[in-house]
Write a protein that holds these residues in place. Structure first.
Motif, short mmCIF file in Angstrom:
data_model
loop_
_atom_site.label_atom_id
_atom_site.label_comp_id
_atom_site.label_asym_id
_atom_site.label_seq_id
_atom_site.Cartn_x
_atom_site.Cartn_y
_atom_site.Cartn_z
N LEU A 1 1.10 17.87 14.27
CA LEU A 1 -0.33 17.83 15.42
C LEU A 1 0.23 17.32 16.28
N GLN A 2 -0.91 17.36 17.38
CA GLN A 2 -0.55 16.76 19.14
C GLN A 2 -1.08 15.19 18.85
N PRO A 3 -0.30 14.16 19.60
CA PRO A 3 -0.74 13.01 19.76
C PRO A 3 -1.64 13.72 20.45
N MET A 4 -2.39 12.70 20.28
CA MET A 4 -3.71 12.14 21.26
C MET A 4 -3.89 10.27 22.31
N ASP A 5 -2.96 9.41 21.05
CA ASP A 5 -3.32 8.57 21.82
C ASP A 5 -1.48 7.90 22.60
N ALA A 6 -1.72 7.08 23.37
CA ALA A 6 -0.87 6.25 24.12
C ALA A 6 -0.09 5.67 23.73
N ASN A 7 0.78 5.49 22.07
CA ASN A 7 1.38 5.79 21.16
C ASN A 7 1.97 6.44 21.05
N GLY A 8 1.47 7.94 21.30
CA GLY A 8 2.92 8.70 20.56
C GLY A 8 2.08 9.31 19.82
N PHE A 9 0.73 8.46 18.96
CA PHE A 9 0.09 9.41 17.59
C PHE A 9 -0.98 9.66 17.80
N SER A 10 -1.55 9.61 16.92
CA SER A 10 -3.10 10.02 16.71
C SER A 10 -3.46 9.33 15.22
N ASP A 11 -4.78 9.73 15.46
CA ASP A 11 -5.29 9.39 14.54
C ASP A 11 -6.59 9.95 13.46
N PRO A 12 -5.73 11.02 12.90
CA PRO A 12 -6.79 12.91 12.78
C PRO A 12 -7.59 12.00 10.90
N TYR A 13 -8.49 12.94 11.45
CA TYR A 13 -9.86 13.95 9.87
C TYR A 13 -10.09 14.71 9.95
N VAL A 14 -10.16 15.40 8.99
CA VAL A 14 -10.84 16.71 9.22
C VAL A 14 -12.26 16.98 8.19
#
Length: 780
Positions: free
Chosen positions: A279-292
């Motif tokens: 998935l595409q990183p969306m946060d400044a730490n290079g990760f995301s907190d995804p939900y669908v």
């Protein structure tokens, strides 16, 4: 002779006046529905000021002077005609139509727009060269029809197509040809605002009656009239509708999309959300907190949030009802959860169900559009569940042959042997909705238009509407498939309104396990939160047949999730109620601990002696089977209490009533009292969170050498414990600990009881304390 002529003229004048009065009285009776504030607000021009019932009545009276000699409406006028009364309140010009009315009694005394309804049959065929609204060079178009500012139809969405083919038919009842049909086309964007793709008008006055016409509408954008937005192809038929226009008007009062009559589905789509990749990183730490988010028509689901990852694994399952035989599209969007601000959009995709075979599980790797990565899904299509609606005179359980077949399916020995097959088919429930009495009046006329909605998990069926009645009789039978015997049957009564969502009248929640088969019972309606009574009762008769083995096995499987509902709002009462619930549980544990501690303190010598002997006996003879045996004891004890009439569950039942009484107490509605209550709750929650966080941080700081002395002390204690447990059986160690606790008060009556582990952790600083003792560095 002159006197005789005068008498004849006077007699004719009186007859004319009496006939005029009769015509005026008939008109008043026929226009009475228009005096309702509900209908007045709906029928008035949306651009005009709000008209009261009296002014509406005056306008109808003045409209009587505009009776047309022709039976056809004015097809040349595209806007409503102006009444003479609108021009001047003082001057009312004499109309030739009035004398025509007196001379020709056979003619209709009312305008056609009042006495005749029209049926408008529309076939939405297809679109040509529609506008591009998505990045991929396509659109997901759907069409809306509006008449008089009210939405009367919405088509299904055709995904990724600029030349969509709908072939959808709709029949509308219109009471005026002066209002044009407003057609609007939108591009569907799940989770975002839909994009406008063009609009057009179809003027009903120009249509020829009872003739099928092929119409091509050129779509336009009022802000950009020069843009070519494509065309729509329609087939339109306008037919006058005979009969009482008031009945036709009532039949046209349908609910909004949220409360419209539920359809019977033709299958179930089970989607297992396995994982996502890259998935595409969306946060400044290079990760995301995804939900669908998933959507199929009005059915919506939302997955849990997986924090700080680009390759989340959900392992969640969702079930959708399939209404179309040819399948449909499931819209899927992926979002990044952001606390305190709007969530970030990460991509979207859709699953076409039409090419998927039924009764087979398909593994799909679906790439995300407008984003990065892909989703891994398992999709299974199954046949329709046993769901139906019928009249009271026709129901399957009253037929001995049908009832025998159902019992063979769920209760017979063969069905028990097949219990491991299709665990979702636990049983069936039949609900007879008989009638309701003494309902609340929701309309200004002192009546209501009640209908009843029956829900079981995500299955939802609805009765017809009984108009103008506080004691409606529905006499309908609903049949549901039971997938979980622990589900709660919800029966809700609403009042139907024409152009807005239905008004709530009352609700009943009945657990399936509490149902007595074949018992016709009157249930008192409750409030929406089910915490207090409301006005009215509803009569139901319910039968439940289920496989006990399947029901037990289904209990060990995750519960079926409900469709996504409205986002919860902050509620002071709910916060206080939940706090009190948590506090009662904590107080129960504290009281249990105090009772055990009283045995150690020898407050009651008899109780302490019995507890000491029981402790020594259990520890000396302890085996693992004693753990479930110990849990059986409170169950057996409470069963004996219930069987003997001392029901301990009354405390649980009385809690919601106390909450509702507390809400209705006038002495507690002051602003200061509410402020103090919220302040007490916030302080208690704040202190509890601080206590939990402090102990967690102290355990962490013990192992990361924040205080080296305490870390060394922990090493020594752990080494001693390791050696003791290695050489001495655990049974003896626990026995020694218990003897020490029981005899400590006897050996030293003035000893202060303590917990050595908590005393040790209290010496370890928390993170807040560590920051407070750090030295400040001089920047110079």
């Amino acid at each position: 002779m002159e006197e005789k002529n005068k008498d004849d003229n006077a007699t004719k004048g009186q007859e004319s006046m009496s006939y005029q009065r009769r015509m005026w009285k008939n008109f008043q009776e026929k226009t009475k529905p228009f005096l309702s504030p509900k209908l007045v607000s709906e029928r008035r021009n949306p651009d005009s000021k709000k008209e009261t019932g009296l002014w509406m009545f005056k306008r109808k009276k003045k409209q009587l002077d505009r009776v047309f000699s022709s039976s056809q409406p004015n097809l040349c006028s595209s806007t409503p005609s102006t009444f003479p009364g609108d021009l001047s309140l003082g001057a009312q010009p004499e109309s030739p139509a009035r004398s025509a009315l007196l001379e020709s009694p056979a003619r209709s005394a009312l305008p056609e727009s009042l006495t005749r309804m029209y049926q408008l049959d529309i076939i939405l065929k297809k679109g040509h060269n529609l506008a591009i609204r998505d990045r991929g060079g396509t659109s997901d178009p759907y069409v809306k029809f509006k008449i008089g500012g009210k939405e009367v139809f919405r088509s299904r969405t055709i995904n990724k197509n600029l030349n969509p083919v709908w072939d959808e038919k709709v029949s509308l009842l219109v009471d005026s040809l002066r209002e044009p049909l407003y057609v609007k086309v939108f591009d569907y964007d799940f989770g975002l605002q839909d994009d406008f793709m063009g609009s057009a008008y179809l003027y009903l006055e120009s249509l020829e009656h009872q003739r099928n016409l092929d119409v091509t509408l050129d779509l336009e954008d009022p802000q950009y009239p020069d843009h070519d937005l494509g065309t729509l192809d329609l087939a339109v038929t306008l037919s006058p509708k005979e009969g009482d226009f008031r009945e036709a008007l009532h039949s046209s009062m349908r609910l909004s999309d949220v409360h419209r009559k539920a359809q019977l589905w033709r299958g179930i789509v089970s989607i297992s959300l396995i994982e996502a990749r890259d998935l595409q990183p969306m946060d400044a730490n290079g990760f995301s907190d995804p939900y669908v988010k998933f959507r199929l028509g009005h059915q919506k689901y939302k997955s849990k949030t997986i924090p700080k990852t680009l390759n989340p694994q959900w392992r969640e399952q969702f079930d959708f009802h399939l209404y179309e035989e040819q399948g449909g599209f499931i819209d899927i969007t992926v979002w990044d959860k952001d606390a305190g601000k709007k969530d970030d959009f990460m991509g979207r995709c859709s699953v076409d169900l039409s090419p998927l075979s039924k009764e087979h599980t398909h593994k799909l790797d679906v790439p995300l559009e407008e984003g990065e990565g892909m989703l891994v899904l398992l999709v299974t299509l199954t046949g329709a569940a046993a769901v139906s609606i019928s009249d009271l005179s026709v129901n399957i359980l009253d037929d001995p042959h049908e009832r025998h077949q159902i019992l063979q399916r769920y209760v017979s020995l063969c069905s028990v042997l097949r219990s491991f097959h299709n665990l979702k088919d636990v049983g069936m429930v039949q609900v007879k909705v008989i009638r309701a009495e003494r309902l609340m009046a929701a309309d200004v006329t002192g009546k209501s238009d009640p209908f009843c909605v029956v829900e079981l998990s995500n299955d939802r069926l609805q009765t017809h509407t009984v108009y103008k009645n506080l004691n409606p009789e529905w006499n309908k039978v609903f049949t549901f498939n039971v997938k979980d015997i622990h589900s709660v049957l919800e029966v809700t009564v609403y009042d139907e309104d024409r152009d807005r969502s239905a008004d709530f009248l009352g609700k009943v929640a009945i657990p399936l396990l509490n149902i007595q088969n074949g018992e016709r019972k009157a249930y008192a309606l409750k409030s929406k939160e089910l915490t207090g009574p409301t006005k009215g009762v509803i009569f139901l008769e319910i039968d439940v047949i289920f496989n006990a083995v399947k029901a037990g096995l289904r209990t060990l499987i995750p519960i079926e999730q409900k469709y996504i509902e409205d986002e919860p709002r902050v509620s002071k009462q709910l916060l206080l109620q939940n706090f009190n619930r948590v506090r009662s549980c904590i107080l129960f544990l504290i009281n249990a601990g105090c009772y055990i501690n009283s045995c150690f303190e020898w407050h009651s010598p008899q109780r302490s002696i019995c507890a000491f002997l029981l402790f020594v006996l259990v520890v000396w003879n302890f085996e693992l089977y004693m753990i479930p045996l110990a849990l059986l004891l409170p169950l057996a004890w409470n069963y004996i209490l219930v069987a003997s009439g001392k029901d301990t569950r009354q405390d649980v039942v009385s809690v919601p009533v106390e909450v509702s009484l507390r809400r209705s107490d006038p002495e507690r509605k002051g602003f200061i009292n509410k402020l103090y209550a919220i302040q007490d709750v916030c302080i208690s929650v704040q202190n509890a969170l601080d206590e939990v966080a402090s102990y967690g941080e102290r355990i962490k700081n013990t192992f990361n050498w924040t205080v080296p002395f305490l870390s060394w002390l922990a090493i020594v204690a752990l080494c001693v414990a390791t050696v003791l447990i290695y050489y001495i059986p655990l049974r003896y160690i626990v026995l020694a600990w218990g003897v020490n606790k029981f005899t400590k008060k006897l050996r030293d009556p003035y000893n202060i009881d303590n917990n050595e582990l908590l005393d040790f952790l209290s010496r370890v600083p928390s993170d807040i304390q560590v920051v407070g003792v750090l030295p400040l560095f001089n920047c110079n």
